[in-house]
Motif scaffolding. Structure first.
Motif, mmCIF file in Angstrom:
data_model
loop_
_atom_site.group_PDB
_atom_site.id
_atom_site.type_symbol
_atom_site.label_atom_id
_atom_site.label_comp_id
_atom_site.label_asym_id
_atom_site.label_seq_id
_atom_site.Cartn_x
_atom_site.Cartn_y
_atom_site.Cartn_z
ATOM 1 N N SER A 177 4.635 97.014 9.001
ATOM 2 C CA SER A 177 3.847 95.934 9.093
ATOM 3 C C SER A 177 4.655 94.672 9.158
ATOM 4 O O SER A 177 4.432 93.894 10.273
ATOM 5 C CB SER A 177 2.624 95.676 8.009
ATOM 6 O OG SER A 177 1.918 96.870 8.299
ATOM 7 N N ALA A 178 5.676 94.451 8.508
ATOM 8 C CA ALA A 178 6.475 93.137 8.545
ATOM 9 C C ALA A 178 7.336 93.329 9.668
ATOM 10 O O ALA A 178 7.417 92.059 10.475
ATOM 11 C CB ALA A 178 7.450 93.292 7.250
ATOM 12 N N ILE A 179 7.742 94.221 10.267
ATOM 13 C CA ILE A 179 8.645 94.341 11.406
ATOM 14 C C ILE A 179 7.888 94.113 12.656
ATOM 15 O O ILE A 179 8.189 93.382 13.650
ATOM 16 C CB ILE A 179 9.178 95.772 11.503
ATOM 17 C CG1 ILE A 179 10.286 95.871 10.436
ATOM 18 C CG2 ILE A 179 9.808 96.085 13.066
ATOM 19 C CD1 ILE A 179 10.798 97.296 10.495
ATOM 20 N N VAL A 180 6.580 94.590 12.698
ATOM 21 C CA VAL A 180 5.637 94.475 13.792
ATOM 22 C C VAL A 180 5.265 92.803 13.795
ATOM 23 O O VAL A 180 5.361 92.318 15.005
ATOM 24 C CB VAL A 180 4.542 95.376 13.636
ATOM 25 C CG1 VAL A 180 3.441 94.922 14.934
ATOM 26 C CG2 VAL A 180 4.622 96.869 13.883
ATOM 27 N N ASP A 181 4.912 92.357 12.764
ATOM 28 C CA ASP A 181 4.389 91.056 12.704
ATOM 29 C C ASP A 181 5.674 89.985 13.068
ATOM 30 O O ASP A 181 5.513 89.080 13.771
ATOM 31 C CB ASP A 181 3.995 90.695 11.276
ATOM 32 C CG ASP A 181 2.452 91.322 10.893
ATOM 33 O OD1 ASP A 181 1.942 91.648 11.806
ATOM 34 O OD2 ASP A 181 2.139 91.428 9.560
ATOM 35 N N GLY A 182 6.850 90.594 12.622
ATOM 36 C CA GLY A 182 8.027 89.728 13.085
ATOM 37 C C GLY A 182 8.424 89.618 14.540
ATOM 38 O O GLY A 182 8.680 88.620 14.992
ATOM 39 N N GLY A 189 -1.259 103.170 10.193
ATOM 40 C CA GLY A 189 -1.340 102.295 8.948
ATOM 41 C C GLY A 189 -0.782 101.018 9.047
ATOM 42 O O GLY A 189 -0.606 100.244 8.151
ATOM 43 N N ILE A 190 -0.485 100.381 10.276
ATOM 44 C CA ILE A 190 -0.035 99.152 10.518
ATOM 45 C C ILE A 190 -1.108 98.326 10.958
ATOM 46 O O ILE A 190 -1.641 98.793 12.154
ATOM 47 C CB ILE A 190 1.202 99.282 11.737
ATOM 48 C CG1 ILE A 190 2.394 99.960 11.021
ATOM 49 C CG2 ILE A 190 1.740 97.660 11.942
ATOM 50 C CD1 ILE A 190 3.447 100.209 12.100
ATOM 51 N N ASN A 192 9.645 87.582 8.114
ATOM 52 C CA ASN A 192 8.460 88.435 7.577
ATOM 53 C C ASN A 192 9.068 89.577 6.963
ATOM 54 O O ASN A 192 8.421 90.120 6.139
ATOM 55 C CB ASN A 192 7.800 89.229 9.094
ATOM 56 C CG ASN A 192 6.785 88.089 9.542
ATOM 57 O OD1 ASN A 192 5.631 87.982 9.240
ATOM 58 N ND2 ASN A 192 7.343 87.217 10.443
ATOM 59 N N ILE A 193 10.155 90.011 7.367
ATOM 60 C CA ILE A 193 10.896 91.029 6.320
ATOM 61 C C ILE A 193 11.448 90.402 5.027
ATOM 62 O O ILE A 193 11.184 91.139 3.979
ATOM 63 C CB ILE A 193 12.007 91.800 7.259
ATOM 64 C CG1 ILE A 193 11.723 92.434 8.282
ATOM 65 C CG2 ILE A 193 12.790 92.552 6.053
ATOM 66 C CD1 ILE A 193 12.676 93.239 9.210
ATOM 67 N N GLY A 194 11.816 89.483 5.305
ATOM 68 C CA GLY A 194 12.191 88.605 3.680
ATOM 69 C C GLY A 194 10.931 88.541 3.070
ATOM 70 O O GLY A 194 11.060 88.496 1.428
#
Length: 290
Positions: free
Chosen positions: A7-12, A135-136, A254-256
């Protein structure tokens, strides 16, 4: 922790594409005129508040305000060059910095005086909501904003590469004196570059206001720093570099936040900015072209 990484990758990526659009406008002004617009985030704030207030008072869907904000911000940029920037073009760098910083303060606190310091959001948007894919969780406004950003960046690229105006902008950026010898009105080119750069913030501000909480002091800082980092990372002299830099910034942020600590989101962006300023001289696309 790793379960929220997709989810963080997609949001990023989604927010990074919007960072890239804002950075493309900043990089255009910076690359053509060698002037850094410290008020870039505040100009985006203008489009945000036009969207917020019009949607609230007149019940107008934000998408209908896209062309309005594009034209408005282009005109503001065009006028800003002739009324303000032209007067400091040949002055010391410190004078140019203080000039755009003065614009920052005037816009930010002018909006705060007129609209108040409270955080605002848009409650009614035709594309509001989200869905879950594998799940994302995916936000519809963020996806739409990313798509609009891609289309706008593509339009900017075509404008700069294929049109007479774009060729004049690139020629002026490479050598002002040579451009003048060729009959190019460099003052007009500079004004158009400012207009196009701020028109990009008009698109971004309109779309971002549909999902991002807007506050006159905090919001422009987030977008200015992200766009500075994207330009520093992606390099000047083009549109694609800052966009690639914007995606990297969005991913790092976002990953951080997902893997480390979400309260330090801005710190991660600052670290990338510092690293880019120290080590990245030509932009990340040099690795693609090498």
């Amino acid at each position: 922790m790793l379960s929220i990484l997709p989810s963080a990758i997609v949001d990023g990526i989604l927010i990074g594409l919007t960072y890239g659009l804002v950075a493309a406008g900043l990089g255009l002004i910076w690359g053509v005129m060698d002037i850094v617009n410290f008020a870039h985030g505040e100009h985006m704030l203008i489009a945000m508040y036009v969207t917020l207030l019009t949607a609230a008072e007149l019940n107008v869907d934000p998408l209908l305000l896209l062309p309005v904000n594009v034209v408005l911000m282009f005109l503001i940029g065009y006028a800003t060059y002739f009324l303000v920037i032209k007067r400091v073009m040949d002055g010391p760098v410190l004078g140019q910095v203080l000039c755009t910083f003065g614009l920052l303060l005037a816009i930010r606190y002018g909006i705060m005086y007129a609209a108040g310091p409270t955080t605002r959001t848009i409650d009614d948007f035709v594309f509001a909501g989200s869905t879950t894919v594998f799940g994302i969780s995916i936000s519809f406004p963020e996806v739409l904003t990313a798509l609009v950003s891609i289309v706008t960046v593509a339009a900017l690229y075509v404008l700069l590469q294929k049109t007479e105006t774009g060729k004049a902008i690139r020629a002026t950026a490479q050598d002002k004196q040579a451009a003048q010898v060729l009959g190019i009105e460099t003052d007009r080119v500079y004004a158009v570059a400012w207009g196009i750069g701020l028109a990009a913030t008009g698109v971004a501000g309109t779309m971002v206001a549909t999902f991002f909480p807007v506050q006159p002091e905090a919001t422009p800082v987030v977008w200015t720093i992200a766009s500075f980092a994207a330009v520093a990372l992606g390099g000047l002299g083009g549109i694609l570099g800052p966009v690639a830099g914007g995606v990297v910034i969005g991913l790092v942020e976002n990953i951080g936040a997902a893997v480390l600590d979400s309260s330090y989101r801005q710190l991660y962006v600052y670290l990338v900015l510092i690293g880019a300023l120290i080590y990245q001289r030509e932009g990340i696309l040099k690795w693609v072209n090498s």
